[in-house]
Scaffold this motif. Sequence first.
Motif, PDB file in Angstrom:
ATOM      1  N   VAL A   1       0.823  -1.215   0.000  1.00  0.00           N
ATOM      2  CA  VAL A   1       0.000   0.000   0.000  1.00  0.00           C
ATOM      3  C   VAL A   1       0.858   1.266   0.000  1.00  0.00           C
ATOM      4  O   VAL A   1       0.369   2.334  -0.386  1.00  0.00           O
ATOM      5  CB  VAL A   1      -0.965   0.015   1.206  1.00  0.00           C
ATOM      6  CG1 VAL A   1      -2.038  -1.033   1.046  1.00  0.00           C
ATOM      7  CG2 VAL A   1      -0.210  -0.178   2.513  1.00  0.00           C
TER       8      VAL A   1
ATOM      9  N   LEU B   1       0.791   2.968  -3.236  1.00  0.00           N
ATOM     10  CA  LEU B   1      -0.541   3.272  -3.756  1.00  0.00           C
ATOM     11  C   LEU B   1      -0.549   4.502  -4.660  1.00  0.00           C
ATOM     12  O   LEU B   1      -1.143   4.490  -5.749  1.00  0.00           O
ATOM     13  CB  LEU B   1      -1.518   3.462  -2.594  1.00  0.00           C
ATOM     14  CG  LEU B   1      -2.988   3.204  -2.874  1.00  0.00           C
ATOM     15  CD1 LEU B   1      -3.221   1.814  -3.415  1.00  0.00           C
ATOM     16  CD2 LEU B   1      -3.802   3.403  -1.612  1.00  0.00           C
TER      17      LEU B   1
ATOM     18  N   ARG C   1      -5.322   3.331   2.135  1.00  0.00           N
ATOM     19  CA  ARG C   1      -4.291   2.408   2.632  1.00  0.00           C
ATOM     20  C   ARG C   1      -4.890   1.333   3.534  1.00  0.00           C
ATOM     21  O   ARG C   1      -4.366   0.222   3.617  1.00  0.00           O
ATOM     22  CB  ARG C   1      -3.217   3.188   3.396  1.00  0.00           C
ATOM     23  CG  ARG C   1      -2.336   4.056   2.506  1.00  0.00           C
ATOM     24  CD  ARG C   1      -1.147   4.611   3.276  1.00  0.00           C
ATOM     25  NE  ARG C   1      -0.293   5.387   2.408  1.00  0.00           N
ATOM     26  CZ  ARG C   1      -0.367   6.696   2.259  1.00  0.00           C
ATOM     27  NH1 ARG C   1      -1.255   7.385   2.959  1.00  0.00           N
ATOM     28  NH2 ARG C   1       0.438   7.336   1.436  1.00  0.00           N
TER      29      ARG C   1
END
Length: 590
Positions: free
Chosen positions: A464, A467, A497
């Motif tokens: 994440v 991202l 996230r």
Amino acid sequence: MGCSTRGAISVHSRRMMPSTSGRLLIGAAVGSGIAAQTAEVGGADLLLAVNAARMRNMGAPSIAGMLPCHAASAMTDAFAAREILPRVSVPVLLGVNCWDPDFTPEAALDRVAEQGFAGAVNFPNATLMPRAMRQMLDRAGRGFRREIETLARVQAAGYRALYYCGAREHAQAAAEAGLDMILLNFGWNAGGSLGHARRASLEEVGLIARDYAALVRRIHPGARILLEGGPVVSAEDLGHVARVATLDGYVGGSTLDRMPYEESVTNRIAGYRQAGRRQDELTQRQEALLRWGRGHGFSGRSKPVLACLEHLGALSRARRSLAVTLERGMPLAPVLSALDRRRRDVPQVDGRTDPGPRLSRRLFGHDAEGGNEAGLLTAPGCETIIVRDIDRALPSLQQRLARSLASGALVTSRRRRRIRVTARVIFLFERGSDEPLLPDDLHPDLVALLSGWTVRLPPLRQRVEDLSEVMAALAAEAGLDAADLPPLGAGALERLRRHPWPGNEAELARVIGRLAARGAAGDVGGTEIAAFLDDGEAARPPPETAADLEKRQIVEALWRNDFHRGRTAEALHISRKTLYNRMARLGLKD
């Protein structure tokens, strides 16, 4: 009386409603001193001290103010007189509850006068009750008529009265009683972590508000019409309704204390967390690996991405068959680009959708009268083949494929000739990160062939920190640039996230599409971005069992061979006796 002895001028000033000529009157339903002070600084024209606001401050939904968990009058009196009146100079309306056993209109008026409130508002009220409950309360003398009577006495004594109204007959009765402020309430607010589902559209709210306002103004032309609740959760929503109905004001409850608090605290914490994130220093080798990965379409620089690129780089230099395991929704193009040096369209076959005979012919070819018709494994110029879910093919086909790849030669079924295998096979398996690398139904010979030669791509939830970079890459792939998407606030980034991303990049691409449709005006907060995320995985049919697959393939083979057992057995690469045994085991009768 300590809370109400600020002097006659101060008390009088709190009773006076400010002039709002040409603009909306803004009220805030608050439940604490800090909320009241903040609302005053923000420019609120009046405050409503009601028990639902106190319940919100306690972490409960607003509707808890209607439940028998606290004595509404005692709770409201305590926090309103102690926390709100001493700290603000704007008018404060006291929430009065007509359901108390010892309630009288005279007692409510005394509480307003003695403590120094500017007036009263009927809260909790019958409007927020179901229709059947409203009728029972009214028959018992504790319903909307008692509320209107009480507020009329408060207004007649020189104080302000605000009537919560939710039905046409209530609006008419309030107008006939001469109440100067009538609040059209459309139920509990939608939005936020504790908000209710939307039950009416903004268009519906606007039309109903226009109808009620017209009714009230015909009876009482001087009445001020305010609005609260339902789907109106932002200034844009209010403006949409105000274009349909002529309004004099708006009162915010959850929209002015709970939802902004949720958003601001989330943003602050997320901002501190991001400030604490430090990107690890990368070695020259890792930087080179990332450049190589970007050249093939990979995004990100997290540790899982680096480990995957390291593994892919090693496998790309080998000229043997291998396997790639990935989750649903992950892009395949980058890994194929990395593993196939020629970077061109690669033929693909699918063990899940191709019946055994057709899959066999595509891979191994077919013995014809004029010689062998080459399959993908031996076709000239075919260097790489993608084979998906080979575990769903017949075990005999899997075994033949494993032996052909291991020996580098294909033995034809009829003429028993050996033909050199020229293609490398990349096996693809859709597997969750918590599942074994290879499926349980994969033939042991293929498991042995692929052991040590399998790479698992990390799912989005494990990287994440990449991202933002992945989003930028997906947006660019869709032909969008930064100006086409709204900026994401810290709360929105933190919400992304924390999302589990069951659909990986495919799900993130859908979010980008929704952001593009939303437009670039204003930052996107955590509450708003939550509405763009997929609520959950779409219902998927249960996976086909090995027995179901085997039965389907035998039936299809029988059909294609006019139910001739000998030709069917040959097409399935099994003996006639084995075919009979399998048909008996699977319940396939003559």
